[in-house]
Design a protein around this motif. Structure first.
Motif, PDB file in Angstrom:
ATOM      1  N   GLY A  51       8.329 100.765 -20.242  1.00 42.79           N
ATOM      2  CA  GLY A  51       8.202 100.801 -21.697  1.00 42.79           C
ATOM      3  C   GLY A  51       6.974 100.084 -22.216  1.00 42.79           C
ATOM      4  N   GLY A  52       6.012  99.816 -21.355  1.00 41.94           N
ATOM      5  CA  GLY A  52       4.784  99.138 -21.790  1.00 41.94           C
ATOM      6  C   GLY A  52       4.982  97.658 -22.032  1.00 41.94           C
ATOM      7  N   GLN A  53       5.840  97.038 -21.238  1.00 42.44           N
ATOM      8  CA  GLN A  53       6.166  95.615 -21.315  1.00 42.44           C
ATOM      9  C   GLN A  53       6.802  95.252 -22.651  1.00 42.44           C
ATOM     10  OE1 GLN A  53       2.817  93.274 -19.990  1.00 42.44           O
ATOM     11  NE2 GLN A  53       3.107  93.964 -17.896  1.00 42.44           N
ATOM     12  N   SER A  54       7.682  96.128 -23.082  1.00 37.64           N
ATOM     13  CA  SER A  54       8.476  95.906 -24.280  1.00 37.64           C
ATOM     14  C   SER A  54       9.799  96.650 -24.104  1.00 37.64           C
ATOM     15  CB  SER A  54       7.742  96.420 -25.510  1.00 37.64           C
ATOM     16  OG  SER A  54       8.524  96.217 -26.665  1.00 37.64           O
ATOM     17  N   LEU A  55      10.900  95.986 -24.463  1.00 37.31           N
ATOM     18  CA  LEU A  55      12.219  96.594 -24.290  1.00 37.31           C
ATOM     19  C   LEU A  55      13.149  96.042 -25.363  1.00 37.31           C
ATOM     20  CD1 LEU A  55      13.930  98.435 -22.419  1.00 37.31           C
ATOM     21  CD2 LEU A  55      14.502  96.392 -21.109  1.00 37.31           C
ATOM     22  N   THR A  56      13.823  96.934 -26.075  1.00 40.03           N
ATOM     23  CA  THR A  56      14.781  96.526 -27.096  1.00 40.03           C
ATOM     24  C   THR A  56      16.185  96.651 -26.525  1.00 40.03           C
ATOM     25  OG1 THR A  56      13.289  97.247 -28.849  1.00 40.03           O
ATOM     26  CG2 THR A  56      15.599  96.962 -29.440  1.00 40.03           C
ATOM     27  N   LEU A  57      16.963  95.570 -26.664  1.00 40.89           N
ATOM     28  CA  LEU A  57      18.309  95.505 -26.095  1.00 40.89           C
ATOM     29  C   LEU A  57      19.304  95.058 -27.151  1.00 40.89           C
ATOM     30  CD1 LEU A  57      17.405  93.485 -22.873  1.00 40.89           C
ATOM     31  CD2 LEU A  57      17.751  95.954 -23.028  1.00 40.89           C
ATOM     32  N   GLU A  58      20.549  95.488 -26.992  1.00 39.60           N
ATOM     33  CA  GLU A  58      21.661  95.004 -27.807  1.00 39.60           C
ATOM     34  C   GLU A  58      22.465  94.061 -26.928  1.00 39.60           C
ATOM     35  OE1 GLU A  58      24.069  94.748 -31.195  1.00 39.60           O
ATOM     36  OE2 GLU A  58      22.336  96.071 -31.044  1.00 39.60           O
ATOM     37  N   LEU A  59      22.630  92.820 -27.370  1.00 36.66           N
ATOM     38  CA  LEU A  59      23.316  91.794 -26.582  1.00 36.66           C
ATOM     39  C   LEU A  59      24.509  91.225 -27.323  1.00 36.66           C
ATOM     40  CD1 LEU A  59      20.294  89.704 -25.266  1.00 36.66           C
ATOM     41  CD2 LEU A  59      21.482  91.549 -24.093  1.00 36.66           C
ATOM     42  N   ASP A  60      25.436  90.681 -26.548  1.00 37.33           N
ATOM     43  CA  ASP A  60      26.579  89.957 -27.081  1.00 37.33           C
ATOM     44  C   ASP A  60      26.739  88.699 -26.233  1.00 37.33           C
ATOM     45  OD1 ASP A  60      28.906  89.231 -28.402  1.00 37.33           O
ATOM     46  OD2 ASP A  60      30.181  90.556 -27.216  1.00 37.33           O
ATOM     47  N   ALA A  61      26.620  87.540 -26.849  1.00 35.11           N
ATOM     48  CA  ALA A  61      26.758  86.266 -26.136  1.00 35.11           C
ATOM     49  C   ALA A  61      28.105  85.649 -26.497  1.00 35.11           C
ATOM     50  CB  ALA A  61      25.625  85.316 -26.504  1.00 35.11           C
ATOM     51  N   GLU A  62      28.810  85.123 -25.490  1.00 29.86           N
ATOM     52  CA  GLU A  62      30.124  84.531 -25.716  1.00 29.86           C
ATOM     53  C   GLU A  62      30.048  83.231 -26.501  1.00 29.86           C
ATOM     54  OE1 GLU A  62      31.819  84.161 -21.780  1.00 29.86           O
ATOM     55  OE2 GLU A  62      32.964  85.987 -22.104  1.00 29.86           O
ATOM     56  N   GLU A  63      29.033  82.440 -26.265  1.00 25.97           N
ATOM     57  CA  GLU A  63      28.894  81.125 -26.881  1.00 25.97           C
ATOM     58  C   GLU A  63      27.901  81.178 -28.048  1.00 25.97           C
ATOM     59  OE1 GLU A  63      30.114  77.991 -25.734  1.00 25.97           O
ATOM     60  OE2 GLU A  63      31.339  78.935 -24.190  1.00 25.97           O
ATOM     61  N   GLY A  64      28.271  80.552 -29.158  1.00 21.36           N
ATOM     62  CA  GLY A  64      27.384  80.508 -30.321  1.00 21.36           C
ATOM     63  C   GLY A  64      26.050  79.856 -30.016  1.00 21.36           C
ATOM     64  N   ARG A  65      26.090  78.807 -29.206  1.00 21.15           N
ATOM     65  CA  ARG A  65      24.828  78.123 -28.881  1.00 21.15           C
ATOM     66  C   ARG A  65      23.920  79.014 -28.041  1.00 21.15           C
ATOM     67  NH1 ARG A  65      27.433  73.399 -25.034  1.00 21.15           N
ATOM     68  NH2 ARG A  65      28.872  74.780 -23.987  1.00 21.15           N
ATOM     69  N   ASP A  66      24.504  79.923 -27.261  1.00 23.23           N
ATOM     70  CA  ASP A  66      23.702  80.882 -26.497  1.00 23.23           C
ATOM     71  C   ASP A  66      23.082  81.915 -27.426  1.00 23.23           C
ATOM     72  OD1 ASP A  66      24.361  79.575 -24.133  1.00 23.23           O
ATOM     73  OD2 ASP A  66      26.035  80.919 -23.696  1.00 23.23           O
ATOM     74  N   SER A  67      23.821  82.321 -28.439  1.00 25.24           N
ATOM     75  CA  SER A  67      23.279  83.269 -29.427  1.00 25.24           C
ATOM     76  C   SER A  67      22.035  82.687 -30.083  1.00 25.24           C
ATOM     77  CB  SER A  67      24.318  83.585 -30.497  1.00 25.24           C
ATOM     78  OG  SER A  67      25.385  84.303 -29.952  1.00 25.24           O
ATOM     79  N   ARG A  68      22.090  81.407 -30.400  1.00 23.91           N
ATOM     80  CA  ARG A  68      20.921  80.756 -31.026  1.00 23.91           C
ATOM     81  C   ARG A  68      19.724  80.766 -30.076  1.00 23.91           C
ATOM     82  NH1 ARG A  68      25.192  77.807 -32.951  1.00 23.91           N
ATOM     83  NH2 ARG A  68      25.040  76.131 -31.414  1.00 23.91           N
TER      84      ARG A  68
END
Length: 75
Positions: A51-68
Motif C-alpha cells: 500500500g505504499g507504506q501506508s495502511l488503514t486499520l480498524e482496531l479494538d483494544a481491551e484496555e482504555g490505556r491501550d486505546s490512548r
C-alpha cells in the motif's frame, strides 16, 4: 477505532507493548488478536508495503490505556 499506519515498526511495537489484547476488526465481521500474533503482523507488514507504506486499520483494544497509546496513529 480507525487508524492509519505509516510507521509499521513503531505500530507493531506499540501493539506488543499494550497491557491487554488488541484486535484487528474485519469489515465483513470478526476480529483477530494482533498482540503477539507474529504471523498476522508479518502479513500486515506485507500489506503496508504493498500500500505504499501506508495502511488503514480498524482496531479494538481491551484496555482504555491501550486505546490512548494507539490513538496517536488515528486517522
Amino acid at each position: 477505532m480507525k487508524i492509519k499506519v505509516t510507521d509499521m515498526q513503531d505500530f507493531l511495537a506499540t501493539v506488543d507493548d499494550c497491557f491487554g489484547d488488541v484486535y484487528l476488526v474485519y469489515p465483513q465481521g470478526g476480529r483477530e488478536n494482533l498482540k503477539g500474533n507474529y504471523v498476522r503482523q508479518s502479513e500486515l507488514v506485507d500489506e503496508w508495503r504493498a500500500g505504499g507504506q501506508s495502511l488503514t486499520l480498524e482496531l479494538d483494544a481491551e484496555e482504555g490505556r491501550d486505546s490512548r497509546k494507539l490513538k496517536r496513529f488515528a486517522v
